[in-house]
Design a protein around this motif. Structure first.
Motif, short mmCIF file in Angstrom:
data_model
loop_
_atom_site.label_atom_id
_atom_site.label_comp_id
_atom_site.label_asym_id
_atom_site.label_seq_id
_atom_site.Cartn_x
_atom_site.Cartn_y
_atom_site.Cartn_z
N ILE A 11 -5.30 15.94 0.04
CA ILE A 11 -5.14 14.51 0.36
C ILE A 11 -3.81 14.30 1.07
N TYR A 12 -2.75 14.90 0.54
CA TYR A 12 -1.42 14.79 1.16
C TYR A 12 -1.45 15.30 2.59
N GLN A 13 -2.08 16.46 2.80
CA GLN A 13 -2.14 17.04 4.14
C GLN A 13 -2.93 16.15 5.10
N ALA A 14 -4.05 15.59 4.63
CA ALA A 14 -4.85 14.69 5.48
C ALA A 14 -4.03 13.46 5.85
N MET A 15 -3.26 12.93 4.91
CA MET A 15 -2.41 11.78 5.20
C MET A 15 -1.37 12.14 6.26
N ARG A 16 -0.75 13.31 6.14
CA ARG A 16 0.25 13.75 7.13
C ARG A 16 -0.37 13.90 8.51
N GLU A 17 -1.54 14.53 8.57
CA GLU A 17 -2.19 14.77 9.86
C GLU A 17 -2.53 13.46 10.56
N GLN A 18 -2.86 12.42 9.78
CA GLN A 18 -3.26 11.14 10.36
C GLN A 18 -2.11 10.14 10.38
N SER A 19 -0.94 10.55 9.95
CA SER A 19 0.23 9.65 9.85
C SER A 19 -0.09 8.41 9.01
N VAL A 20 -0.80 8.63 7.91
CA VAL A 20 -1.14 7.55 6.99
C VAL A 20 -0.12 7.54 5.86
N ARG A 21 0.57 6.44 5.71
CA ARG A 21 1.55 6.29 4.63
C ARG A 21 0.84 5.91 3.35
N LYS A 22 1.54 6.06 2.24
CA LYS A 22 0.94 5.71 0.95
C LYS A 22 0.51 4.25 0.91
N SER A 23 1.29 3.38 1.50
CA SER A 23 0.94 1.95 1.50
C SER A 23 -0.37 1.71 2.26
N GLU A 24 -0.58 2.45 3.35
CA GLU A 24 -1.82 2.30 4.11
C GLU A 24 -3.01 2.84 3.32
#
Length: 142
Positions: free
Chosen positions: A86-99
């Motif tokens: 999940i963390y890696q997918a967020m990094r790849e998509q530049s998705v912050r925790k708030s998003e």
């Protein structure tokens, strides 16, 4: 995204009759055990702790090198692998925790717990987070 979290380890006898474990690709991770079996069990916790340093700092996860013939590998627990995915997918998509929280209709503390490697998370919550990132969980028993 197919996330490889199988990290090669080096096992070597230590000067005090224990087995030292080091990770060439994760220099922060090292541990020991009375024998090879115990050292490898402890290596999982050492690896998870070190990878948690990377996630807490918002850094990229270290890429595991290719294991040499006969070299042992260690990977995080299944739950930790899901959270790191999940963390890696967020990094790849530049998705912050708030998003991610907005996409899931969650509050920030829920997302913090979801990404906490040490926190037990219900599988359906992890699957929901992956779906919010356009990903899915694929499980294989080998």
């Amino acid at each position: 995204m197919n996330l490889n979290l199988n990290y090669p380890v080096i096992l070597e006898p230590d000067s005090n009759d224990t087995v030292l474990v080091t990770f060439p690709d994760v220099p922060e991770a090292h541990t020991f055990g009375d024998d090879e079996a115990e050292a490898l069990l402890r290596a999982v916790d050492a690896l998870e702790t070190a990878l948690e340093f990377y996630t807490d700092a918002g850094q990229a996860l270290p890429v595991p090198g290719k294991a040499k013939r006969g070299q042992r590998t260690v990977r995080p627990s299944a739950q930790a692998c899901i959270k790191l995915g999940i963390y890696q997918a967020m990094r790849e998509q530049s998705v912050r925790k708030s998003e991610l929280a907005r996409r899931m209709g969650w509050h920030m503390p829920q997302v913090d717990r979801l990404l906490d490697i040490r926190h037990a998370t219900r599988l359906e919550h992890a699957e929901s987070a992956l779906a919010a990132l356009g990903r899915r969980l694929d499980v294989a028993v080998v």
